[in-house]
Design a protein around this motif. Structure first.
Motif, mmCIF file in Angstrom:
data_model
loop_
_atom_site.group_PDB
_atom_site.id
_atom_site.type_symbol
_atom_site.label_atom_id
_atom_site.label_comp_id
_atom_site.label_asym_id
_atom_site.label_seq_id
_atom_site.Cartn_x
_atom_site.Cartn_y
_atom_site.Cartn_z
ATOM 1 N N GLY A 328 0.810 -1.147 -0.192
ATOM 2 C CA GLY A 328 -0.028 -0.100 0.162
ATOM 3 C C GLY A 328 0.902 1.224 0.066
ATOM 4 N N LYS A 329 0.350 2.418 -0.015
ATOM 5 C CA LYS A 329 0.928 3.484 0.042
ATOM 6 C C LYS A 329 1.421 3.964 1.283
ATOM 7 C CE LYS A 329 -0.630 5.961 -4.239
ATOM 8 N NZ LYS A 329 -1.295 7.134 -4.738
ATOM 9 N N LEU A 330 2.734 4.213 1.368
ATOM 10 C CA LEU A 330 3.231 4.520 2.783
ATOM 11 C C LEU A 330 3.695 6.002 3.156
ATOM 12 C CD1 LEU A 330 5.753 1.766 2.968
ATOM 13 C CD2 LEU A 330 3.388 1.534 3.447
ATOM 14 N N GLU A 331 3.369 6.359 4.351
ATOM 15 C CA GLU A 331 3.644 7.872 4.723
ATOM 16 C C GLU A 331 5.227 8.074 4.840
ATOM 17 O OE1 GLU A 331 1.484 10.336 4.789
ATOM 18 O OE2 GLU A 331 -0.039 9.013 4.229
ATOM 19 N N PRO A 332 5.635 9.045 4.382
ATOM 20 C CA PRO A 332 7.095 9.482 4.940
ATOM 21 C C PRO A 332 7.509 9.282 6.203
ATOM 22 C CG PRO A 332 6.243 11.192 3.512
ATOM 23 C CD PRO A 332 4.796 10.352 3.864
ATOM 24 N N LEU A 333 8.641 8.809 6.617
ATOM 25 C CA LEU A 333 8.821 8.637 7.869
ATOM 26 C C LEU A 333 9.139 9.887 8.436
ATOM 27 C CD1 LEU A 333 11.736 5.773 7.619
ATOM 28 C CD2 LEU A 333 9.211 5.512 8.134
ATOM 29 N N ALA A 334 8.611 10.047 9.841
ATOM 30 C CA ALA A 334 8.882 11.115 10.684
ATOM 31 C C ALA A 334 10.356 11.289 10.884
ATOM 32 C CB ALA A 334 8.014 11.161 11.824
ATOM 33 N N GLU A 335 10.599 12.420 11.022
ATOM 34 C CA GLU A 335 12.212 12.785 11.281
ATOM 35 C C GLU A 335 12.153 13.246 12.840
ATOM 36 O OE1 GLU A 335 13.938 16.007 9.227
ATOM 37 O OE2 GLU A 335 13.329 15.276 7.271
ATOM 38 N N VAL A 336 13.083 12.054 13.591
ATOM 39 C CA VAL A 336 13.230 12.102 14.720
ATOM 40 C C VAL A 336 14.780 12.887 15.179
ATOM 41 C CG1 VAL A 336 13.203 11.065 16.903
ATOM 42 C CG2 VAL A 336 11.603 10.253 15.125
ATOM 43 N N ASP A 337 14.772 13.873 15.919
ATOM 44 C CA ASP A 337 16.061 14.344 16.384
ATOM 45 C C ASP A 337 16.359 13.709 17.645
ATOM 46 O OD1 ASP A 337 18.254 15.877 16.952
ATOM 47 O OD2 ASP A 337 17.109 17.899 17.033
ATOM 48 N N LEU A 338 17.454 12.706 17.442
ATOM 49 C CA LEU A 338 17.832 12.061 18.773
ATOM 50 C C LEU A 338 18.820 12.559 19.566
ATOM 51 C CD1 LEU A 338 18.088 8.299 16.968
ATOM 52 C CD2 LEU A 338 16.295 9.557 18.518
ATOM 53 N N ARG A 339 19.254 14.060 19.179
ATOM 54 C CA ARG A 339 20.237 14.635 19.952
ATOM 55 C C ARG A 339 20.002 15.037 21.350
ATOM 56 N NH1 ARG A 339 21.646 19.569 15.861
ATOM 57 N NH2 ARG A 339 19.100 19.356 15.822
ATOM 58 N N PRO A 340 20.602 14.891 22.414
ATOM 59 C CA PRO A 340 20.139 15.208 23.863
ATOM 60 C C PRO A 340 19.757 16.630 23.820
ATOM 61 C CG PRO A 340 22.606 15.086 23.726
ATOM 62 C CD PRO A 340 21.993 14.581 22.274
ATOM 63 N N SER A 358 14.104 29.298 32.123
ATOM 64 C CA SER A 358 14.751 28.177 31.098
ATOM 65 C C SER A 358 16.192 27.944 31.945
ATOM 66 C CB SER A 358 15.162 29.165 29.703
ATOM 67 O OG SER A 358 15.994 28.003 29.121
ATOM 68 N N ILE A 359 16.677 26.534 32.115
ATOM 69 C CA ILE A 359 17.627 26.248 32.767
ATOM 70 C C ILE A 359 18.423 25.331 31.588
ATOM 71 C CG2 ILE A 359 16.645 26.358 34.930
ATOM 72 C CD1 ILE A 359 16.308 23.362 35.155
ATOM 73 N N ARG A 360 19.668 25.157 31.767
ATOM 74 C CA ARG A 360 20.721 24.601 30.966
ATOM 75 C C ARG A 360 20.872 23.240 31.672
ATOM 76 N NH1 ARG A 360 24.841 27.769 32.327
ATOM 77 N NH2 ARG A 360 26.089 25.512 32.247
ATOM 78 N N LEU A 361 20.762 22.073 30.657
ATOM 79 C CA LEU A 361 20.775 20.892 31.314
ATOM 80 C C LEU A 361 21.977 20.333 31.471
ATOM 81 C CD1 LEU A 361 17.736 19.424 29.510
ATOM 82 C CD2 LEU A 361 17.810 20.555 31.947
ATOM 83 N N ARG A 404 25.966 16.347 40.618
ATOM 84 C CA ARG A 404 24.996 15.493 39.640
ATOM 85 C C ARG A 404 24.584 16.497 38.518
ATOM 86 N NH1 ARG A 404 19.492 11.561 40.624
ATOM 87 N NH2 ARG A 404 19.217 11.403 38.590
ATOM 88 N N ALA A 405 24.640 16.118 37.409
ATOM 89 C CA ALA A 405 24.291 16.947 36.196
ATOM 90 C C ALA A 405 22.735 16.901 35.959
ATOM 91 C CB ALA A 405 24.996 16.505 34.849
ATOM 92 N N LEU A 406 22.186 18.072 35.644
ATOM 93 C CA LEU A 406 20.751 18.061 35.392
ATOM 94 C C LEU A 406 19.982 17.160 34.367
ATOM 95 C CD1 LEU A 406 20.144 22.229 35.940
ATOM 96 C CD2 LEU A 406 20.200 20.129 37.741
ATOM 97 N N HIS A 407 20.913 16.946 33.255
ATOM 98 C CA HIS A 407 20.199 16.025 32.199
ATOM 99 C C HIS A 407 20.059 14.583 32.746
ATOM 100 C CE1 HIS A 407 24.135 14.170 31.529
ATOM 101 N NE2 HIS A 407 24.822 15.109 31.398
ATOM 102 N N SER A 408 20.650 14.403 33.859
ATOM 103 C CA SER A 408 20.736 13.195 34.088
ATOM 104 C C SER A 408 19.168 12.481 34.883
ATOM 105 C CB SER A 408 21.574 12.514 35.204
ATOM 106 O OG SER A 408 21.452 13.238 36.558
ATOM 107 N N PHE A 409 18.646 13.823 35.368
ATOM 108 C CA PHE A 409 16.937 13.906 36.002
ATOM 109 C C PHE A 409 16.200 13.348 34.902
ATOM 110 C CE2 PHE A 409 19.526 15.949 39.298
ATOM 111 C CZ PHE A 409 19.079 15.371 40.287
ATOM 112 N N GLY A 410 16.449 13.571 33.608
ATOM 113 C CA GLY A 410 15.566 13.497 32.428
ATOM 114 C C GLY A 410 14.516 14.704 32.385
ATOM 115 N N ILE A 411 15.067 15.750 32.782
ATOM 116 C CA ILE A 411 14.207 17.004 32.918
ATOM 117 C C ILE A 411 13.736 17.610 31.645
ATOM 118 C CG2 ILE A 411 13.964 19.400 33.658
ATOM 119 C CD1 ILE A 411 16.160 19.077 35.862
#
Length: 424
Positions: A328-340, A358-361, A404-411
């Motif tokens: 069948g006809k397929l939709e284009p794949l969504a572009e996913v940005d995997l950068r942190p 706004s806080i830096r992670l 501890r780095a803030l990005h490790s909390f998954g904020i």
């Protein structure tokens, strides 16, 4: 160091396989055979000959004593005489006719084009199943003579012989299964099709490093020319059209293809090359030496549909419509940005105050406290922080470790930071 000229096969054999150079040993896979024959050669008891003789690059020009060859070589099944100075087919015949069990013969890089192969000489090759004539400049007349006299020939190597055309004999060779004819100058399909006429049972055809520019043959004719072809190598050919790739589907038994280094694929990325080819060749199970799994085939076919989804209808390949029927006809794949994520917008709660900021992670908990110091009017040493994930079911998490780095909390955007005073 160059070998002296004018050496005989027997002379080289006696030197190389003397007890000093090739001692007799017993053990698994180490056995050698000294034929017990009535011939009274003084060297008979001194030579230890394996069934595979490698005498390449030894300066051999002639056979030597035929009776001694017969005495020593009755058990030999493979013989490598490449890179010698054999130029007379009669001398080759004297050797081969006295090796009755011979199945593999390598005559590469001998100047055998300097003499004519007569059928009586070629008859001595009758038991050979694999023959290598690379860089011998053997003429097609010589090849035809060999084919007439070798009824069991299964593999033939004709590489580096400067062929620009193929001469087709009146009689077909039905025994040949594998033909290596790489590194020649075969450019026109009219020459390649003659190979199908000559060798109707061909299983493997290796055409690498020729300059074939197109497969100019209707599909039904291709099926008749190569009805048993299972593997073909077109590595570094001159193919420039997807129509040529599609025509490979006309070979009814084709399973393996090599297509590296062709002009058609140069503009594409490595991923595009493989996926587009796999999608076009549904029956091929091995491409460029790698197995095509069921998962890879489905991924490639879906990639193919998406690749051509925005192409004008008149330019869409026929294979696209076949795959649309399948998926069948397929939709284009969504572009996913995997950068942190580098920052987040959060709500900071202190007493009855709520402040969005706004806080830096990439910063630590200690650095965040310094950022909040002016907002909440507390010294960092007197500050308690709690992180609340708005999707988490377990309530706030104390941010107790200063390093501890803030990005490790998954904020993430929309989360909350609660600030309390230790002396509260």
């Amino acid at each position: 160091m160059d070998q002296p000229s004018g050496r005989s096969f027997m002379q080289v054999l006696c030197e190389k396989y003397s007890p000093e150079n090739f001692p007799y040993r017993r053990g698994p896979g180490m056995g050698v055979h000294v034929p017990a024959t009535p011939q009274g050669s003084p060297m008979k008891d001194r030579l230890n000959l394996p069934s595979v003789l490698v005498l390449n690059g030894c300066g051999i020009t002639c056979a030597g004593d035929e009776k001694e060859i017969a005495a020593f070589c009755a058990h030999v099944s493979e013989l490598d005489l490449s890179d010698n100075k054999l130029e007379d087919w009669h001398e080759v015949s004297k050797i081969v006719s006295n090796v009755p069990q011979l199945e593999f013969l390598n005559l590469s890089s001998n100047p055998l084009n300097l003499s004519v192969l007569e059928r009586t000489c070629a008859g001595s090759f009758s038991g050979v199943r694999k023959l290598v004539l690379n860089n011998s400049k053997a003429s097609w007349e010589t090849v035809h003579t060999i084919l007439q006299e070798l009824p069991d020939l299964e593999e033939l190597f004709l590489c580096l012989n400067d062929y620009e055309t193929v001469s087709c004999p009146s009689i077909c060779c039905h025994s040949l299964k594998l033909l290596h004819i790489t590194d020649n100058n075969l450019q026109d399909w009219t020459e390649i099709r003659k190979l199908g006429v000559m060798f109707p049972s061909l299983d493997t055809l290796v055409l690498a490093n020729n300059h074939l520019n197109a497969i100019e043959e209707p599909g039904d004719s291709l099926a008749r020319l190569f009805p048993n072809l299972r593997s073909i190598s077109l590595h570094k050919s001159g193919l420039q059209s997807w129509e040529d790739i599609d025509k490979l589907n006309s070979f009814p038994k084709l399973e393996e293809v090599r297509l590296l280094g062709i002009p058609l694929l140069q503009p594409y990325t490595t991923e595009e090359r493989r996926k587009l080819v796999v999608a076009r060749l549904p029956s091929v199970s091995k491409l460029n030496g790698s197995v095509v799994t069921d998962g890879e085939r489905e991924d490639s076919e879906r990639f193919f549909i998406r690749y051509y989804v925005d192409v004008p209808q008149e330019e869409v390949p026929f294979r696209y419509h076949e795959l649309i029927t399948k998926y069948g006809k397929l939709e284009p794949l969504a572009e996913v940005d995997l950068r942190p994520q580098s920052s987040a917008k959060v709500e900071v709660h202190f007493n009855d105050q709520v402040e969005e900021m706004s806080i830096r992670l990439d910063q630590t908990v200690a650095e965040l406290k310094k950022q909040l110091k002016a907002l909440v009017q507390l010294p960092t040493s007197n500050m308690l922080l709690y992180y609340f994930d708005h999707e988490a079911p377990f309530g706030p998490e104390e941010m107790k470790y200063s390093s501890r780095a803030l990005h490790s909390f998954g904020i993430r955007d929309g989360d909350k930071i609660y600030v309390e005073s230790k002396t509260k």
